[in-house]
Design a protein around this motif. Structure first.
Motif, PDB file in Angstrom:
ATOM      1  N   UNK A 114       0.796  -1.224   0.000  1.00 16.20           N
ATOM      2  CA  UNK A 114       0.000   0.000   0.000  1.00 16.20           C
ATOM      3  C   UNK A 114       0.828   1.272   0.000  1.00 16.20           C
ATOM      4  N   UNK A 115       2.159   1.185  -0.098  1.00 15.52           N
ATOM      5  CA  UNK A 115       2.974   2.385  -0.065  1.00 15.52           C
ATOM      6  C   UNK A 115       2.713   3.209  -1.324  1.00 15.52           C
ATOM      7  N   UNK A 116       2.322   4.443  -1.118  1.00 16.61           N
ATOM      8  CA  UNK A 116       2.034   5.339  -2.233  1.00 16.61           C
ATOM      9  C   UNK A 116       2.981   6.532  -2.144  1.00 16.61           C
ATOM     10  N   UNK A 117       3.664   6.802  -3.261  1.00 15.16           N
ATOM     11  CA  UNK A 117       4.598   7.917  -3.332  1.00 15.16           C
ATOM     12  C   UNK A 117       4.073   8.973  -4.294  1.00 15.16           C
ATOM     13  N   UNK A 118       4.181  10.221  -3.884  1.00 15.59           N
ATOM     14  CA  UNK A 118       3.847  11.338  -4.762  1.00 15.59           C
ATOM     15  C   UNK A 118       5.132  12.094  -5.060  1.00 15.59           C
ATOM     16  N   UNK A 119       5.352  12.363  -6.335  1.00  9.60           N
ATOM     17  CA  UNK A 119       6.537  13.108  -6.762  1.00  9.60           C
ATOM     18  C   UNK A 119       6.044  14.310  -7.568  1.00  9.60           C
ATOM     19  N   UNK A 120       5.737  15.417  -6.872  1.00 11.64           N
ATOM     20  CA  UNK A 120       5.312  16.615  -7.611  1.00 11.64           C
ATOM     21  C   UNK A 120       6.478  17.188  -8.412  1.00 11.64           C
ATOM     22  N   UNK A 121       6.162  18.080  -9.340  1.00 10.68           N
ATOM     23  CA  UNK A 121       7.205  18.703 -10.145  1.00 10.68           C
ATOM     24  C   UNK A 121       8.239  19.368  -9.250  1.00 10.68           C
TER      25      UNK A 121
ATOM     26  N   UNK B  35      -0.961   9.932  -0.241  1.00 12.24           N
ATOM     27  CA  UNK B  35       0.401   9.386  -0.286  1.00 12.24           C
ATOM     28  C   UNK B  35       0.952   9.208   1.121  1.00 12.24           C
ATOM     29  N   UNK B  36       1.783   8.188   1.301  1.00 13.70           N
ATOM     30  CA  UNK B  36       2.494   8.013   2.573  1.00 13.70           C
ATOM     31  C   UNK B  36       3.774   8.857   2.574  1.00 13.70           C
ATOM     32  N   UNK B  37       4.385   8.969   1.389  1.00 13.46           N
ATOM     33  CA  UNK B  37       5.622   9.738   1.256  1.00 13.46           C
ATOM     34  C   UNK B  37       5.517  10.683   0.075  1.00 13.46           C
ATOM     35  N   UNK B  38       6.144  11.822   0.232  1.00 14.81           N
ATOM     36  CA  UNK B  38       6.223  12.824  -0.810  1.00 14.81           C
ATOM     37  C   UNK B  38       7.699  13.016  -1.123  1.00 14.81           C
ATOM     38  N   UNK B  39       8.042  13.032  -2.383  1.00 15.49           N
ATOM     39  CA  UNK B  39       9.422  13.303  -2.782  1.00 15.49           C
ATOM     40  C   UNK B  39       9.425  14.685  -3.409  1.00 15.49           C
ATOM     41  N   UNK B  40       9.936  15.659  -2.671  1.00 14.76           N
ATOM     42  CA  UNK B  40      10.008  17.032  -3.169  1.00 14.76           C
ATOM     43  C   UNK B  40      11.446  17.309  -3.565  1.00 14.76           C
ATOM     44  N   UNK B  41      11.618  18.096  -4.625  1.00 10.80           N
ATOM     45  CA  UNK B  41      12.978  18.320  -5.081  1.00 10.80           C
ATOM     46  C   UNK B  41      13.151  19.591  -5.862  1.00 10.80           C
ATOM     47  N   UNK B  42      14.399  19.797  -6.266  1.00 10.85           N
ATOM     48  CA  UNK B  42      14.739  20.985  -7.041  1.00 10.85           C
ATOM     49  C   UNK B  42      15.854  20.665  -8.022  1.00 10.85           C
ATOM     50  N   UNK B  43      15.876  21.472  -9.073  1.00 13.64           N
ATOM     51  CA  UNK B  43      16.948  21.452 -10.057  1.00 13.64           C
ATOM     52  C   UNK B  43      17.635  22.798  -9.906  1.00 13.64           C
ATOM     53  N   UNK B  44      18.893  22.791  -9.526  1.00 13.30           N
ATOM     54  CA  UNK B  44      19.626  24.025  -9.253  1.00 13.30           C
ATOM     55  C   UNK B  44      20.781  24.170 -10.228  1.00 13.30           C
ATOM     56  N   UNK B  45      20.909  25.354 -10.802  1.00 11.68           N
ATOM     57  CA  UNK B  45      22.024  25.630 -11.690  1.00 11.68           C
ATOM     58  C   UNK B  45      22.904  26.686 -11.039  1.00 11.68           C
ATOM     59  N   UNK B  46      24.163  26.335 -10.827  1.00 14.42           N
ATOM     60  CA  UNK B  46      25.149  27.258 -10.283  1.00 14.42           C
ATOM     61  C   UNK B  46      26.325  27.252 -11.248  1.00 14.42           C
TER      62      UNK B  46
ATOM     63  N   UNK C 213       7.852  12.200   5.126  1.00 19.17           N
ATOM     64  CA  UNK C 213       6.794  11.361   5.694  1.00 19.17           C
ATOM     65  C   UNK C 213       5.558  12.244   5.832  1.00 19.17           C
ATOM     66  N   UNK C 214       4.513  11.928   5.094  1.00 16.34           N
ATOM     67  CA  UNK C 214       3.318  12.771   5.057  1.00 16.34           C
ATOM     68  C   UNK C 214       2.611  12.802   6.410  1.00 16.34           C
ATOM     69  N   UNK C 215       2.629  11.693   7.123  1.00 15.11           N
ATOM     70  CA  UNK C 215       1.927  11.611   8.409  1.00 15.11           C
ATOM     71  C   UNK C 215       2.544  12.534   9.458  1.00 15.11           C
ATOM     72  N   UNK C 216       3.869  12.562   9.516  1.00 20.19           N
ATOM     73  CA  UNK C 216       4.542  13.337  10.561  1.00 20.19           C
ATOM     74  C   UNK C 216       5.091  14.665  10.068  1.00 20.19           C
ATOM     75  N   UNK C 217       5.257  14.798   8.749  1.00 19.40           N
ATOM     76  CA  UNK C 217       5.824  16.020   8.206  1.00 19.40           C
ATOM     77  C   UNK C 217       7.338  16.098   8.329  1.00 19.40           C
ATOM     78  N   UNK C 218       7.964  15.024   8.754  1.00 16.54           N
ATOM     79  CA  UNK C 218       9.415  15.045   8.916  1.00 16.54           C
ATOM     80  C   UNK C 218      10.106  14.533   7.658  1.00 16.54           C
ATOM     81  N   UNK C 219      11.299  15.064   7.448  1.00 20.91           N
ATOM     82  CA  UNK C 219      12.106  14.608   6.323  1.00 20.91           C
ATOM     83  C   UNK C 219      12.743  13.290   6.726  1.00 20.91           C
ATOM     84  N   UNK C 220      12.419  12.262   5.975  1.00 19.17           N
ATOM     85  CA  UNK C 220      12.925  10.920   6.253  1.00 19.17           C
ATOM     86  C   UNK C 220      14.364  10.776   5.770  1.00 19.17           C
ATOM     87  N   UNK C 221      14.637  11.365   4.597  1.00 21.93           N
ATOM     88  CA  UNK C 221      15.969  11.252   4.033  1.00 21.93           C
ATOM     89  C   UNK C 221      16.149  12.313   2.957  1.00 21.93           C
TER      90      UNK C 221
END
Length: 166
Positions: free
Chosen positions: A30-37, A102-113, A125-133
């Motif tokens: 049942x693990x559901x992951x959301x990966x928004x843009x 979702x149980x987990x959300x993968x949020x990210x960025x593309x950075x150009x330096x 972790x969507x339930x607790x709002x903490x960054x798992x990794x």
């Protein structure tokens, strides 16, 4: 007659054990992951969604999880009047993740330096709002290197989540 009951009980115990072994773990199934843009920082705006799509694609069928389709995420977000952009804010990310189921959300960025692209992602972790990794990969190959960098990022995420193909 007594041995018949023992034999029947043994068969029942064996059937129950077999059912438990062959039934997938509910958490894994049942693990559901959301990966928004992803957010594009210091680069062309189209790169955030493009990299997120690469990560979604690489994570699909890689482990015991379901990846929410980006169009479905956008539809659900629209129905609940949520913006899927700007999800680097933890509170917004958790609210969106809960609405999406979702149980987990993968949020990210593309950075150009300079000429260096850095892909960064966090598993929330969507339930607790903490960054798992957290995850990061770098490419010095310009936009052309983003596909392989996104693949490395997805492999790191899959390994953290325990996917069999990690």
């Amino acid at each position: 007659m007594n041995s018949g009951r023992k034999g029947g009980a043994l068969i029942l115990v064996l059937l129950v054990c077999a059912a438990l072994v062959l039934t997938p773990s509910p958490a894994a199934a049942e693990m559901v992951l959301a990966v928004p843009d992803f957010q594009a920082v210091g680069c062309m705006p189209y790169l955030g969604p493009a990299v997120a799509e690469q990560v979604r694609g690489k994570l699909t069928n890689r482990g015991p999880w379901t990846i929410l389709e980006s169009a479905q995420m956008a539809k659900i977000a629209s129905e609940h009047r949520l913006s899927m952009s700007g999800l680097m804010d933890g509170k917004k990310a958790v609210a969106a993740g809960k609405v999406l189921g979702a149980q987990y959300l993968i949020v990210g960025s593309v950075n150009l330096t300079g000429s260096v692209f850095t892909l960064a992602a966090r598993l929330v972790d969507v339930e607790t709002g903490t960054v798992y990794s957290g995850f990061q990969t770098v490419t010095h190959e310009g936009e052309e290197g983003l596909i392989s960098a996104a693949e490395l990022l997805a492999e790191d995420i899959a390994a953290e989540l325990g996917g069999p193909d990690a």
